[in-house]
Design a protein around this motif. Structure first.
Motif, short mmCIF file in Angstrom:
data_model
loop_
_atom_site.label_atom_id
_atom_site.label_comp_id
_atom_site.label_asym_id
_atom_site.label_seq_id
_atom_site.Cartn_x
_atom_site.Cartn_y
_atom_site.Cartn_z
N THR A 231 0.83 -1.21 0.00
CA THR A 231 0.00 0.00 0.00
C THR A 231 0.86 1.26 0.00
N TYR A 232 1.93 1.27 0.81
CA TYR A 232 2.84 2.43 0.80
C TYR A 232 3.47 2.57 -0.59
N ALA A 233 3.83 1.42 -1.19
CA ALA A 233 4.50 1.46 -2.49
C ALA A 233 3.57 1.95 -3.59
N TYR A 234 2.26 1.84 -3.38
CA TYR A 234 1.31 2.23 -4.41
C TYR A 234 1.46 3.70 -4.78
N VAL A 235 1.56 4.55 -3.76
CA VAL A 235 1.75 5.97 -4.02
C VAL A 235 3.09 6.21 -4.70
N GLU A 236 4.13 5.52 -4.26
CA GLU A 236 5.45 5.67 -4.87
C GLU A 236 5.43 5.28 -6.35
N LYS A 237 4.70 4.20 -6.65
CA LYS A 237 4.62 3.75 -8.04
C LYS A 237 3.94 4.80 -8.92
N LEU A 238 2.83 5.33 -8.45
CA LEU A 238 2.11 6.33 -9.24
C LEU A 238 2.96 7.58 -9.44
N HIS A 239 3.65 7.99 -8.38
CA HIS A 239 4.49 9.18 -8.51
C HIS A 239 5.65 8.93 -9.47
N ALA A 240 6.25 7.74 -9.39
CA ALA A 240 7.34 7.41 -10.31
C ALA A 240 6.85 7.40 -11.75
N LEU A 241 5.65 6.86 -11.98
CA LEU A 241 5.08 6.84 -13.33
C LEU A 241 4.86 8.26 -13.85
N ALA A 242 4.31 9.11 -13.00
CA ALA A 242 4.10 10.50 -13.40
C ALA A 242 5.42 11.17 -13.74
N CYS A 243 6.48 10.87 -12.98
CA CYS A 243 7.79 11.44 -13.25
C CYS A 243 8.36 10.93 -14.58
N VAL A 244 8.17 9.63 -14.84
CA VAL A 244 8.64 9.05 -16.10
C VAL A 244 7.99 9.77 -17.29
N LEU A 245 6.69 10.00 -17.19
CA LEU A 245 5.98 10.65 -18.29
C LEU A 245 6.36 12.12 -18.41
N GLU A 246 6.56 12.78 -17.26
CA GLU A 246 6.97 14.19 -17.31
C GLU A 246 8.32 14.33 -17.98
N GLN A 247 9.26 13.46 -17.62
CA GLN A 247 10.59 13.54 -18.22
C GLN A 247 10.56 13.18 -19.70
N ALA A 248 9.70 12.21 -20.06
CA ALA A 248 9.60 11.82 -21.47
C ALA A 248 9.03 12.94 -22.33
N GLU A 249 8.25 13.83 -21.71
CA GLU A 249 7.66 14.94 -22.45
C GLU A 249 8.73 15.85 -23.05
N THR A 250 9.89 15.91 -22.40
CA THR A 250 10.96 16.78 -22.90
C THR A 250 11.79 16.09 -23.98
N GLU A 251 11.50 14.83 -24.23
CA GLU A 251 12.25 14.09 -25.25
C GLU A 251 11.43 14.03 -26.54
N ASN A 252 12.09 14.27 -27.66
CA ASN A 252 11.38 14.32 -28.93
C ASN A 252 10.72 13.00 -29.29
N GLY A 253 11.29 11.90 -28.86
CA GLY A 253 10.78 10.59 -29.26
C GLY A 253 9.32 10.37 -28.86
N LEU A 254 8.97 10.65 -27.60
CA LEU A 254 7.61 10.41 -27.14
C LEU A 254 6.63 11.31 -27.88
N MET A 255 6.91 12.60 -27.89
CA MET A 255 5.95 13.54 -28.48
C MET A 255 5.77 13.29 -29.97
N ALA A 256 6.84 12.89 -30.64
CA ALA A 256 6.72 12.57 -32.07
C ALA A 256 5.85 11.34 -32.27
N SER A 257 5.99 10.34 -31.38
CA SER A 257 5.20 9.12 -31.53
C SER A 257 3.73 9.36 -31.18
N LEU A 258 3.44 10.39 -30.39
CA LEU A 258 2.06 10.72 -30.05
C LEU A 258 1.40 11.58 -31.11
#
Length: 397
Positions: A231-258
């Motif tokens: 249960t404690y890890a659940y919040v950590e997982k969601l936050h890590a996922l949000a961070c992964v997507l935020e960082q990917a937003e600055t990379e051309n690869g993700l935005m180009a594929s979207l």
């Protein structure tokens, strides 16, 4: 703008277009002109009265998700390196045209935004099922949101002989949104407490708050006593996922594929007397993809909620009307000429692209390499197939 003001404005424009030579003449408001003005005045000028969009750019889905976050900025100090690594593949899956993740993600984000809920909750299916509607766990949970049977029934997910609503992306998402809205309100709008309750149950989290001398307003989720490490890890997982997507937003690869057209998914009722496969074919949808999106519907199940793009209305008018049968869209303006519609090229076959199909799904259907299909139609790996395109290929069967 009211209809009367619109008609008045149109009158001014018409008058100004007559020029000085016609200024002295009287403009007769005959029945034809009156009818035209009335028709113009009756056009839908209120955005709310216009038809809902049925297709959008994938970048719009991502922007809608980012705008709905309760915590829009990643806290790198709080982000777990372990979970960050585990979910590093999420941007790739969103950008993969051969997967259903981006349209499904868009559907979940839309439902959360309609309910005024934080879009952090749209990351839950990444953790629970990897955004696979047919996912099943050996311990019992099933579906996009991995409901156990008792939780599903208590949140009005239909479960009966021959139909498990947990495997319906429509039924399960509607139930998840209702449940999350209840939890979000119960815990004072704190999304972290809400997802902990989603994982552990609301009563365990309420007991933990009391035991720790906290309430929803001053809670420190990481310090709540007596909860499972999961249960404690659940919040950590969601936050890590949000961070992964935020960082990917600055990379051309993700935005180009979207940057591609993505159908907006909606719930439809399966009519009586038809199967899911026939229903998809009648709407020029890819039956294989519709089946993947709707694992709850094995055959005919009248009234079942089917998740699919809007009807052929989301196609251009000439596609929806069937005129493409006479003048199909070719895969490339520079591609070699192909045989007339409805015929086979010598030693080869042809396929008209349907909604939701990809080069990968078409190649798999006919048992040919994806590279051969693309190369034979002057297409590249980044090419986007549009409904109505006609592809030709050698018949290897």
């Amino acid at each position: 703008m009211s209809r009367r003001r619109l008609a008045w404005a149109l009158g001014l424009v018409l008058g100004s277009c007559l020029g000085t030579s016609a200024a002295a003449q009287t403009l007769s408001a005959g029945p034809g002109l009156g009818q035209n003005l009335a028709a113009l005045a009756s056009l839908p000028i209120d955005p709310a009265s216009l038809p809902a969009p049925t297709i959008r750019n994938g970048q719009e889905i991502f922007a809608n998700f980012r705008e709905g976050l309760a915590a829009p900025q990643c806290d790198t100090d709080a982000a777990s390196a372990q979970w960050h690594k585990q979910f590093a593949h999420a941007p790739t899956r969103l950008g993969n045209v051969d997967e259903d993740v981006l349209p499904l993600f868009g559907y979940v984000v839309d439902e959360l935004r309609k309910a005024s809920l934080p879009t952090e909750f749209a990351l839950i299916p990444f953790i629970e099922s990897g955004y696979r509607p047919g996912a099943r766990s050996a311990s019992g949970p099933a579906g996009l949101w991995q409901f156990i049977a008792s939780t599903a029934r208590s949140h009005r997910v239909p479960m009966e002989a021959g139909y498990d609503g947990r495997l319906s992306a429509v039924d399960s998402t509607q139930a998840a949104v209702r449940y999350l809205k209840t939890l979000h309100g119960m815990f004072g709008g704190d999304w972290r407490l809400a997802v902990m309750a989603y994982n552990a149950g609301e009563y365990r989290v309420l007991q933990s708050l009391r035991r720790g001398g906290m309430n929803a307003q001053n809670a420190r989720p990481a310090e709540l006593p007596g909860l499972s490490p999961i249960t404690y890890a659940y919040v950590e997982k969601l936050h890590a996922l949000a961070c992964v997507l935020e960082q990917a937003e600055t990379e051309n690869g993700l935005m180009a594929s979207l940057d591609r057209p993505v159908p907006i998914l909606r719930g439809h009722s399966l009519p009586a007397g038809t199967t899911l496969n026939r229903w998809a074919e009648q709407r020029s949808l890819d039956p294989a993809r519709i089946a993947r999106l709707n694992p709850a519907v094995a055959g005919a199940h009248p009234g079942a909620r089917v998740l699919a793009p809007a009807s052929p209305a989301f196609l251009p008018a000439d596609v929806a009307s069937g005129s493409l049968a006479a003048a199909p869209i070719t895969a490339s303006s520079t591609a070699p000429a192909v045989a007339a519609a409805g015929t086979r090229a010598s030693g080869g076959r042809r396929h008209t692209v349907r909604i939701g199909e990809s080069a990968w799904s078409i190649a798999r259907r006919y048992g040919i390499p994806v590279k051969a299909l693309l190369a034979g139609n002057n297409l590249g790996p980044a090419s986007v197939l549009k409904p109505g395109m006609e592809l030709s290929f050698e018949d290897t069967r």
